[in-house]
Design a protein around this motif. Structure first.
Motif, PDB file in Angstrom:
ATOM      1  N   GLU A   1       6.889   6.547   0.293  1.00 38.37           N
ATOM      2  CA  GLU A   1       6.704   5.680   1.463  1.00 38.37           C
ATOM      3  C   GLU A   1       5.732   4.555   1.129  1.00 38.37           C
ATOM      4  OE1 GLU A   1       6.024   5.998   6.292  1.00 38.37           O
ATOM      5  OE2 GLU A   1       5.351   7.649   5.005  1.00 38.37           O
ATOM      6  N   ILE A   2       6.068   3.339   1.581  1.00 40.90           N
ATOM      7  CA  ILE A   2       5.243   2.172   1.281  1.00 40.90           C
ATOM      8  C   ILE A   2       5.098   1.313   2.529  1.00 40.90           C
ATOM      9  CG2 ILE A   2       7.161   0.686   0.522  1.00 40.90           C
ATOM     10  CD1 ILE A   2       5.259  -0.227  -1.787  1.00 40.90           C
ATOM     11  N   LEU A   3       3.919   0.702   2.650  1.00 43.77           N
ATOM     12  CA  LEU A   3       3.613  -0.247   3.714  1.00 43.77           C
ATOM     13  C   LEU A   3       3.419  -1.618   3.090  1.00 43.77           C
ATOM     14  CD1 LEU A   3       2.711  -1.033   6.641  1.00 43.77           C
ATOM     15  CD2 LEU A   3       0.395  -0.302   5.972  1.00 43.77           C
ATOM     16  N   LEU A   4       4.175  -2.608   3.552  1.00 45.55           N
ATOM     17  CA  LEU A   4       4.025  -3.993   3.110  1.00 45.55           C
ATOM     18  C   LEU A   4       3.408  -4.790   4.235  1.00 45.55           C
ATOM     19  CD1 LEU A   4       7.448  -4.700   1.339  1.00 45.55           C
ATOM     20  CD2 LEU A   4       5.353  -3.739   0.353  1.00 45.55           C
ATOM     21  N   MET A   5       2.303  -5.497   3.930  1.00 48.74           N
ATOM     22  CA  MET A   5       1.591  -6.293   4.913  1.00 48.74           C
ATOM     23  C   MET A   5       1.602  -7.752   4.469  1.00 48.74           C
ATOM     24  SD  MET A   5      -1.566  -3.598   5.477  1.00 48.74           S
ATOM     25  CE  MET A   5      -1.454  -2.984   3.784  1.00 48.74           C
ATOM     26  N   GLU A   6       2.478  -8.553   5.075  1.00 47.93           N
ATOM     27  CA  GLU A   6       2.542  -9.987   4.758  1.00 47.93           C
ATOM     28  C   GLU A   6       1.581 -10.738   5.667  1.00 47.93           C
ATOM     29  OE1 GLU A   6       5.484 -13.844   5.094  1.00 47.93           O
ATOM     30  OE2 GLU A   6       6.413 -11.862   4.829  1.00 47.93           O
ATOM     31  N   VAL A   7       0.690 -11.511   5.056  1.00 46.94           N
ATOM     32  CA  VAL A   7      -0.343 -12.227   5.801  1.00 46.94           C
ATOM     33  C   VAL A   7      -0.580 -13.606   5.211  1.00 46.94           C
ATOM     34  CG1 VAL A   7      -1.543 -10.110   6.511  1.00 46.94           C
ATOM     35  CG2 VAL A   7      -2.180 -11.223   4.363  1.00 46.94           C
TER      36      VAL A   7
ATOM     37  N   PHE B   1       0.860  -1.185   0.000  1.00 43.56           N
ATOM     38  CA  PHE B   1       0.000   0.000   0.000  1.00 43.56           C
ATOM     39  C   PHE B   1       0.897   1.235   0.000  1.00 43.56           C
ATOM     40  CE2 PHE B   1      -2.993   3.005   2.180  1.00 43.56           C
ATOM     41  CZ  PHE B   1      -4.010   2.939   1.232  1.00 43.56           C
ATOM     42  N   VAL B   2       0.759   2.067  -1.030  1.00 42.83           N
ATOM     43  CA  VAL B   2       1.620   3.248  -1.188  1.00 42.83           C
ATOM     44  C   VAL B   2       1.054   4.404  -0.366  1.00 42.83           C
ATOM     45  CG1 VAL B   2       2.603   4.902  -2.805  1.00 42.83           C
ATOM     46  CG2 VAL B   2       2.328   2.504  -3.497  1.00 42.83           C
ATOM     47  N   LEU B   3       1.817   4.857   0.608  1.00 48.11           N
ATOM     48  CA  LEU B   3       1.377   5.970   1.455  1.00 48.11           C
ATOM     49  C   LEU B   3       1.635   7.315   0.791  1.00 48.11           C
ATOM     50  CD1 LEU B   3       2.536   4.694   4.951  1.00 48.11           C
ATOM     51  CD2 LEU B   3       0.294   4.492   3.869  1.00 48.11           C
ATOM     52  N   ARG B   4       2.736   7.421   0.081  1.00 47.49           N
ATOM     53  CA  ARG B   4       2.989   8.638  -0.699  1.00 47.49           C
ATOM     54  C   ARG B   4       4.052   8.329  -1.754  1.00 47.49           C
ATOM     55  NH1 ARG B   4       5.522  10.123   4.358  1.00 47.49           N
ATOM     56  NH2 ARG B   4       7.787  10.338   4.131  1.00 47.49           N
ATOM     57  N   GLY B   5       4.069   9.151  -2.793  1.00 46.42           N
ATOM     58  CA  GLY B   5       5.032   8.957  -3.856  1.00 46.42           C
ATOM     59  C   GLY B   5       4.611   7.855  -4.807  1.00 46.42           C
ATOM     60  N   SER B   6       5.587   7.167  -5.385  1.00 44.16           N
ATOM     61  CA  SER B   6       5.304   6.131  -6.373  1.00 44.16           C
ATOM     62  C   SER B   6       6.387   5.065  -6.353  1.00 44.16           C
ATOM     63  CB  SER B   6       5.180   6.738  -7.773  1.00 44.16           C
ATOM     64  OG  SER B   6       6.338   7.480  -8.106  1.00 44.16           O
ATOM     65  N   PHE B   7       5.993   3.849  -6.719  1.00 44.88           N
ATOM     66  CA  PHE B   7       6.893   2.703  -6.700  1.00 44.88           C
ATOM     67  C   PHE B   7       6.642   1.837  -7.928  1.00 44.88           C
ATOM     68  CE2 PHE B   7       6.780   3.903  -2.279  1.00 44.88           C
ATOM     69  CZ  PHE B   7       8.056   3.604  -1.801  1.00 44.88           C
TER      70      PHE B   7
ATOM     71  N   ARG C   1      -1.704   5.744  -2.632  1.00 45.74           N
ATOM     72  CA  ARG C   1      -2.836   4.973  -2.101  1.00 45.74           C
ATOM     73  C   ARG C   1      -3.267   3.796  -2.982  1.00 45.74           C
ATOM     74  NH1 ARG C   1      -1.480   8.149   1.791  1.00 45.74           N
ATOM     75  NH2 ARG C   1      -3.054   8.785   3.329  1.00 45.74           N
ATOM     76  N   ASP C   2      -2.462   3.430  -3.983  1.00 48.89           N
ATOM     77  CA  ASP C   2      -2.730   2.190  -4.715  1.00 48.89           C
ATOM     78  C   ASP C   2      -2.400   1.001  -3.821  1.00 48.89           C
ATOM     79  OD1 ASP C   2      -3.445   3.573  -6.987  1.00 48.89           O
ATOM     80  OD2 ASP C   2      -1.549   3.240  -8.040  1.00 48.89           O
ATOM     81  N   GLY C   3      -3.159  -0.085  -4.005  1.00 46.40           N
ATOM     82  CA  GLY C   3      -2.891  -1.336  -3.310  1.00 46.40           C
ATOM     83  C   GLY C   3      -2.543  -2.423  -4.312  1.00 46.40           C
ATOM     84  N   TYR C   4      -1.640  -3.315  -3.925  1.00 48.74           N
ATOM     85  CA  TYR C   4      -1.167  -4.349  -4.850  1.00 48.74           C
ATOM     86  C   TYR C   4      -0.896  -5.616  -4.060  1.00 48.74           C
ATOM     87  CZ  TYR C   4       1.547  -6.223  -8.835  1.00 48.74           C
ATOM     88  OH  TYR C   4       2.007  -6.963  -9.902  1.00 48.74           O
TER      89      TYR C   4
END
Length: 237
Positions: A228-234, A191-197, A207-210
């Motif tokens: 900034e990016i958030l990675l959520m491994e589940v 989940f992208v909090l700001r910027g781009s990846f 705010r894109d989710g992948y």
């Protein structure tokens, strides 16, 4: 490798005046049978709350609830007797278990508070309710992914009753990083909090989710300054 893209503009949206909320997955009045969850990641809400407003006391059961403030100050009170203020740089985890009642309120009168509200389905039912809060140092995640949540109390970050790991990273332009999954059969929701990846060939912006699964590792690179990016491994099952 399997993937699913959730562009920011496809999220559910509810504006209640005092609360402006975007839903990556079905929540409350937003129901999309194709967007119920990503594995055990059940809720990812991007909330903005007006000054002095908030969520009154309400109950939860058998859910791991994580709050990540993005700006402003969020006041938390719950039935375990905890009263706390969390702000940008903090992470909060709460195990609802057998039942917990809590409220969340903007601690400031004029400034908005923005935060992510994340729910994870636990791997243990009816545990004792629990509260955990930690202040993180953003400098520790400059141009690297830093763990902020895990299943283990001894590891970095807060912990939850699930085989889940969260990482945050803040990157300069064109910095590359790799992520190795911690557990076979897990997936990662980015989940992208700001910027781009860019992850693989997929470009992602604000705010894109992948979602990524059936993979052991993957590469990501930042495409703009201060991204900034958030990675959520589940677990996927």
């Amino acid at each position: 490798m399997k993937t699913i893209l959730h562009p920011s503009k496809t999220r559910g949206h509810a504006n209640h005046g005092w609360l402006d909320s975007y839903h990556s997955f079905s929540f409350a009045g937003y129901h999309n049978p194709d967007r119920m969850n990503f594995g055990v990641l059940r809720v990812l809400n991007d909330d903005t709350v007006s000054g002095s407003m908030g969520f009154g006391a309400h109950p939860h059961h058998n859910m791991e609830i994580i709050s990540i403030p993005l700006s402003g100050d969020l006041e938390h009170k719950d039935s375990t007797g905890i009263t706390a203020i969390i702000k940008n740089g903090d992470i909060q985890a709460m195990s609802a278990g057998t039942g917990i009642t809590h409220s969340e309120k903007n601690a400031n009168q004029k400034e908005e508070v923005k935060f992510l509200q994340i729910w994870i389905i636990p791997n243990r039912q009816n545990v004792a309710p629990r509260y955990d809060q930690l202040t993180l140092d953003p400098a520790n995640r400059h141009n690297q992914l830093k763990q902020i949540l895990s299943p283990n109390p001894e590891d970095a970050g807060v912990w939850v009753h699930q085989d889940a790991w969260f990482h945050l990273g803040i990157f300069d332009t064109d910095v590359k990083s790799s992520y190795q999954l911690k557990r076979s059969g897990n997936g990662v929701y980015a989940f992208v909090l700001r910027g781009s990846f860019k992850i693989g060939d997929q470009e992602l912006s604000h705010r894109d989710g992948y979602g990524i699964w059936e993979v052991d590792s993957f590469e990501l690179s930042s495409m703009s300054e201060d991204s900034e990016i958030l990675l959520m491994e589940v677990p996927m099952g």
